[in-house]
Each structure stands twice: as structure tokens, then as C-alpha cells.
Design a protein around this motif. Structure first.
Motif, PDB file in Angstrom:
ATOM      1  N   ASN A  51      22.599 -19.694 -12.651  1.00  0.00           N
ATOM      2  CA  ASN A  51      23.789 -20.428 -12.218  1.00  0.00           C
ATOM      3  C   ASN A  51      24.517 -21.051 -13.418  1.00  0.00           C
ATOM      4  OD1 ASN A  51      25.647 -21.307 -10.375  1.00  0.00           O
ATOM      5  ND2 ASN A  51      24.409 -22.989  -9.558  1.00  0.00           N
ATOM      6  N   ALA A  52      24.687 -20.267 -14.463  1.00  0.00           N
ATOM      7  CA  ALA A  52      25.319 -20.758 -15.693  1.00  0.00           C
ATOM      8  C   ALA A  52      26.837 -20.744 -15.550  1.00  0.00           C
ATOM      9  CB  ALA A  52      24.898 -19.894 -16.873  1.00  0.00           C
ATOM     10  N   ASN A  53      27.488 -21.793 -16.061  1.00  0.00           N
ATOM     11  CA  ASN A  53      28.943 -21.912 -15.961  1.00  0.00           C
ATOM     12  C   ASN A  53      29.500 -22.602 -17.200  1.00  0.00           C
ATOM     13  OD1 ASN A  53      29.736 -21.140 -13.003  1.00  0.00           O
ATOM     14  ND2 ASN A  53      27.915 -22.410 -12.797  1.00  0.00           N
ATOM     15  N   ARG A  54      30.764 -22.316 -17.477  1.00  0.00           N
ATOM     16  CA  ARG A  54      31.476 -22.950 -18.583  1.00  0.00           C
ATOM     17  C   ARG A  54      32.329 -24.103 -18.063  1.00  0.00           C
ATOM     18  NH1 ARG A  54      29.582 -21.748 -23.669  1.00  0.00           N
ATOM     19  NH2 ARG A  54      29.037 -19.544 -23.800  1.00  0.00           N
ATOM     20  N   GLY A  55      32.670 -25.030 -18.953  1.00  0.00           N
ATOM     21  CA  GLY A  55      33.593 -26.108 -18.618  1.00  0.00           C
ATOM     22  C   GLY A  55      32.924 -27.310 -17.971  1.00  0.00           C
ATOM     23  N   LEU A  56      33.744 -28.337 -17.726  1.00  0.00           N
ATOM     24  CA  LEU A  56      33.280 -29.593 -17.138  1.00  0.00           C
ATOM     25  C   LEU A  56      34.084 -29.897 -15.885  1.00  0.00           C
ATOM     26  CD1 LEU A  56      33.295 -31.771 -20.401  1.00  0.00           C
ATOM     27  CD2 LEU A  56      31.337 -30.531 -19.458  1.00  0.00           C
ATOM     28  N   SER A  57      33.444 -30.509 -14.911  1.00  0.00           N
ATOM     29  CA  SER A  57      34.192 -31.038 -13.774  1.00  0.00           C
ATOM     30  C   SER A  57      34.807 -32.374 -14.176  1.00  0.00           C
ATOM     31  CB  SER A  57      33.273 -31.225 -12.564  1.00  0.00           C
ATOM     32  OG  SER A  57      32.351 -32.280 -12.803  1.00  0.00           O
ATOM     33  N   TYR A  58      35.753 -32.848 -13.376  1.00  0.00           N
ATOM     34  CA  TYR A  58      36.395 -34.129 -13.677  1.00  0.00           C
ATOM     35  C   TYR A  58      35.367 -35.261 -13.684  1.00  0.00           C
ATOM     36  CZ  TYR A  58      39.348 -38.268 -13.122  1.00  0.00           C
ATOM     37  OH  TYR A  58      39.937 -39.499 -13.273  1.00  0.00           O
ATOM     38  N   GLN A  59      34.472 -35.270 -12.689  1.00  0.00           N
ATOM     39  CA  GLN A  59      33.466 -36.322 -12.604  1.00  0.00           C
ATOM     40  C   GLN A  59      32.505 -36.266 -13.791  1.00  0.00           C
ATOM     41  OE1 GLN A  59      33.703 -38.738 -10.555  1.00  0.00           O
ATOM     42  NE2 GLN A  59      35.394 -37.809  -9.417  1.00  0.00           N
ATOM     43  N   THR A  60      32.170 -35.063 -14.240  1.00  0.00           N
ATOM     44  CA  THR A  60      31.304 -34.925 -15.410  1.00  0.00           C
ATOM     45  C   THR A  60      31.983 -35.484 -16.655  1.00  0.00           C
ATOM     46  OG1 THR A  60      30.276 -32.932 -14.497  1.00  0.00           O
ATOM     47  CG2 THR A  60      30.054 -33.280 -16.857  1.00  0.00           C
ATOM     48  N   ALA A  61      33.251 -35.134 -16.847  1.00  0.00           N
ATOM     49  CA  ALA A  61      33.997 -35.630 -18.008  1.00  0.00           C
ATOM     50  C   ALA A  61      34.100 -37.156 -17.973  1.00  0.00           C
ATOM     51  CB  ALA A  61      35.389 -35.007 -18.042  1.00  0.00           C
ATOM     52  N   LYS A  62      34.341 -37.722 -16.790  1.00  0.00           N
ATOM     53  CA  LYS A  62      34.417 -39.175 -16.657  1.00  0.00           C
ATOM     54  C   LYS A  62      33.094 -39.829 -17.037  1.00  0.00           C
ATOM     55  CE  LYS A  62      37.059 -41.660 -14.845  1.00  0.00           C
ATOM     56  NZ  LYS A  62      38.036 -42.614 -15.434  1.00  0.00           N
ATOM     57  N   SER A  63      31.987 -39.254 -16.574  1.00  0.00           N
ATOM     58  CA  SER A  63      30.670 -39.820 -16.865  1.00  0.00           C
ATOM     59  C   SER A  63      30.353 -39.754 -18.356  1.00  0.00           C
ATOM     60  CB  SER A  63      29.589 -39.068 -16.074  1.00  0.00           C
ATOM     61  OG  SER A  63      29.794 -39.209 -14.684  1.00  0.00           O
ATOM     62  N   LEU A  64      30.710 -38.644 -18.996  1.00  0.00           N
ATOM     63  CA  LEU A  64      30.398 -38.455 -20.411  1.00  0.00           C
ATOM     64  C   LEU A  64      31.195 -39.390 -21.310  1.00  0.00           C
ATOM     65  CD1 LEU A  64      30.207 -34.554 -20.576  1.00  0.00           C
ATOM     66  CD2 LEU A  64      28.306 -36.136 -20.919  1.00  0.00           C
ATOM     67  N   THR A  65      32.377 -39.799 -20.859  1.00  0.00           N
ATOM     68  CA  THR A  65      33.257 -40.599 -21.725  1.00  0.00           C
ATOM     69  C   THR A  65      33.274 -42.095 -21.369  1.00  0.00           C
ATOM     70  OG1 THR A  65      35.133 -40.023 -20.273  1.00  0.00           O
ATOM     71  CG2 THR A  65      34.772 -38.651 -22.222  1.00  0.00           C
ATOM     72  N   GLU A  66      32.357 -42.512 -20.513  1.00  0.00           N
ATOM     73  CA  GLU A  66      32.340 -43.914 -20.114  1.00  0.00           C
ATOM     74  C   GLU A  66      31.904 -44.841 -21.239  1.00  0.00           C
ATOM     75  OE1 GLU A  66      29.883 -44.082 -16.679  1.00  0.00           O
ATOM     76  OE2 GLU A  66      31.544 -43.754 -15.270  1.00  0.00           O
ATOM     77  N   ASN A  67      31.020 -44.359 -22.112  1.00  0.00           N
ATOM     78  CA  ASN A  67      30.488 -45.220 -23.166  1.00  0.00           C
ATOM     79  C   ASN A  67      30.508 -44.495 -24.510  1.00  0.00           C
ATOM     80  OD1 ASN A  67      29.239 -47.289 -24.557  1.00  0.00           O
ATOM     81  ND2 ASN A  67      27.178 -46.780 -23.831  1.00  0.00           N
ATOM     82  N   ILE A  68      31.664 -44.531 -25.165  1.00  0.00           N
ATOM     83  CA  ILE A  68      31.831 -43.968 -26.510  1.00  0.00           C
ATOM     84  C   ILE A  68      32.346 -45.116 -27.402  1.00  0.00           C
ATOM     85  CG2 ILE A  68      32.898 -42.158 -27.908  1.00  0.00           C
ATOM     86  CD1 ILE A  68      31.225 -40.972 -25.739  1.00  0.00           C
ATOM     87  N   PRO A  69      31.450 -45.910 -27.992  1.00  0.00           N
ATOM     88  CA  PRO A  69      31.854 -47.111 -28.738  1.00  0.00           C
ATOM     89  C   PRO A  69      32.836 -46.855 -29.883  1.00  0.00           C
ATOM     90  CG  PRO A  69      29.474 -47.070 -28.385  1.00  0.00           C
ATOM     91  CD  PRO A  69      29.993 -45.737 -27.981  1.00  0.00           C
ATOM     92  N   SER A  70      32.737 -45.697 -30.524  1.00  0.00           N
ATOM     93  CA  SER A  70      33.584 -45.407 -31.684  1.00  0.00           C
ATOM     94  C   SER A  70      34.962 -44.888 -31.296  1.00  0.00           C
ATOM     95  CB  SER A  70      32.898 -44.372 -32.579  1.00  0.00           C
ATOM     96  OG  SER A  70      32.588 -43.209 -31.835  1.00  0.00           O
ATOM     97  N   ALA A  71      35.223 -44.741 -29.991  1.00  0.00           N
ATOM     98  CA  ALA A  71      36.501 -44.180 -29.539  1.00  0.00           C
ATOM     99  C   ALA A  71      37.581 -45.243 -29.475  1.00  0.00           C
ATOM    100  CB  ALA A  71      36.328 -43.544 -28.164  1.00  0.00           C
TER     101      ALA A  71
END
Length: 289
Positions: A51-71
Motif C-alpha cells: 500500500n505504498a503511496n507518494r505525497g502527503l494528505s492535508y492532515q499529515t502536512a498539518k501534523s508534521l508542521t505543528e512544531n518546527i522551532p526554526s521556522a
């Protein structure tokens, strides 16, 4: 020998100009040197790599970018793709144009030159209103005029109000380029995702790192990815965050851009070197005679 040397210098200058054009901070991509892009996103079921897939869902992108201190700024968007559009009430263009769905922060990372109007506001973005910014070229194709503020166009057969018109963007700017930019949250389903645990989708993100913190931003994304994978039950997500040069040149050439242009320069310099060595050799032969 002089001619071959001149031609070689011309090629080296052209190669340098091409590299500089694609790597320096130029409008509208004025933050290239501080940008880090999500790239090579790949998710799969951990147990059997299925079940391999490319790209990110919107919810995945939101979760990944919630805590990026250097941003300094983070933007979630969809890559540009051909999208059906046409003028509502116009007699011009009807067909497919390159469009993007972007968030409000997109306009803080890129500096477009507005002919009229403005980017959609934070209030419009959060309310999910159907607003769009288009290029002057698309405005003239659809309405035969650049004075189109407040008029409507159909994007995938849904009416969108034009809130801004920008100068045409060259396709040379691979990240900023599009014919129109629509409100990401105007989409009805906000892309629920697909694949194992709905991790995959067609969303990407850009991190504008604080000055001098590009490498730290890449590490922060890596740590955020580790936390996200720990929250998954049966899925693994892989991401390779890349700087602008890595994103543009590595994907295009498949090798490090510095190495590529270094090899190119060496190849160009071999030509006059061979000619000059031949000239010297013939001069020595004449002296021996």
C-alpha cells in the motif's frame, strides 16, 4: 585556439548564469536561500511494505508542521497541475490551466507583483471562501481585459471570485509558477487523504527558516517526522527535506548541483587545453626542425 577558448568561456558563463538564475533570490522566489521543501514523500504499510503511496494528505502536512522551532513561516500547498477553468460570463478561454491551491502563508514566502487587487486575506482563507489570484495573461485570455477584480471564474466548475491580478510568472520559477492560485481551504473535502491510515495525498509544505537556520530546519522536520511515525499504528512515512538547490537541481539532474556544474566546467576547459597543447606541440616540432 583563441576561438575555442572564447567559445569555452562563453559556455562557462552561460552555465554559471543558468545556475545563478535557478539558485539566487529573485522575484517572486525571493526566499530561495532560506526555503526548505518537503520532498520525496513516501508512505507504506510497515509490516509488508505494501500500500505504498507518494505525497502527503492535508492532515499529515498539518501534523508534521505543528512544531518546527526554526521556522519563520510555514506554507501548505498543492503542486501546480492542469486544472479545468473558464470565465463565468466571459467569452474567452475555456480549458485547462496550471493552478495551485495554496494557504494564506504562501503570500508571505513569495513576492508577486500585483497589478491590481491583493492576495486573499487570513479571514477569507480561514472561512474557506472561494477566492483566487490570477495572472494578467489568464485574465486577458478569459475576459479580454486585466481589469477583472470582483469577476468570477469557474475552477473545476465551481465559481471563484477574483481578488487579485499579478504579473505573469515565468515557468523558470518552478516553485512560484502557476496561472492561478486558489484558496486551499475552499475545497469541500480538504483532501481527506488515502493509502494506509490516510497518510498520503497531494499536499506539500514549505518551511521558510529563520536566517542562518536552514540546516536546523531540516533537522526539525526530521524530528517532527519521527514523532509523527510514532503516532501511527501500522504505517511508516519517509520524507527527504531539501533546500531550494537540492529540490530544483537534484530532482532534475539526479546528482548534486555543485558536482554537476563542476564537471561541466571541467569538460568545457578540456577543449581549449587540448587545442593549446596541440599548438605548443607544433611549435616545438618546428624548433626541432
Amino acid at each position: 585556439s583563441i576561438l575555442s577558448t572564447a567559445v569555452t568561456i562563453t559556455f562557462v558563463m552561460a552555465a554559471y548564469m543558468a545556475y545563478d538564475l535557478n539558485s539566487s533570490d529573485l522575484m517572486p522566489e525571493v526566499n530561495r536561500t532560506r526555503s526548505v521543501y518537503s520532498a520525496q514523500e513516501y508512505s507504506y504499510r510497515t509490516k509488508d511494505h505494501s500500500n505504498a503511496n507518494r505525497g502527503l494528505s492535508y492532515q499529515t502536512a498539518k501534523s508534521l508542521t505543528e512544531n518546527i522551532p526554526s521556522a519563520e513561516v510555514i506554507s501548505i500547498h498543492m503542486p501546480h497541475r492542469p486544472i479545468t477553468c473558464e470565465a463565468l460570463g466571459g467569452e474567452g478561454y475555456k480549458g485547462r490551466k496550471r493552478g495551485r491551491f495554496v494557504d494564506r502563508n504562501w503570500w508571505s514566502i513569495f513576492n508577486y507583483e500585483f497589478i491590481s487587487g491583493r492576495p486573499f486575506s487570513d479571514e477569507e482563507y480561514r472561512a474557506g471562501r472561494n477566492v483566487v489570484v490570477i495572472t494578467e495573461r489568464l485574465a486577458r485570455e478569459m475576459f479580454q481585459s486585466a481589469d477583472v477584480l470582483g469577476r468570477e471564474m469557474l475552477i473545476i466548475y465551481i465559481p471563484y471570485t477574483i481578488c487579485g491580478v499579478v504579473k505573469n510568472v515565468s515557468s523558470q520559477f518552478t516553485i512560484a509558477y502557476a496561472d492561478f492560485w486558489a484558496n486551499y481551504l475552499s475545497q469541500k473535502d480538504i483532501e481527506m487523504g488515502y493509502g494506509s491510515e490516510n497518510v498520503a495525498g497531494s499536499t506539500r509544505f514549505i518551511v521558510l527558516a529563520a536566517k542562518g537556520k536552514v540546516n536546523e530546519a531540516k533537522k526539525d522536520i526530521g524530528r517532527s517526522l519521527e514523532r509523527f511515525n510514532e503516532s501511527l499504528r501500522e504505517t511508516t512515512l519517509e520524507i527527504q527535506p531539501e533546500t531550494h538547490n537540492e529540490y530544483v537541481f537534484s530532482d532534475l539532474l539526479g546528482i548534486n548541483p555543485t558536482l554537476f556544474y563542476g564537471l561541466l566546467a571541467c569538460i568545457f576547459l578540456i577543449i581549449p587545453a587540448v587545442n593549446i597543447s596541440g599548438l605548443i606541440s607544433s611549435m616545438l616540432d618546428k624548433r626541432y626542425e
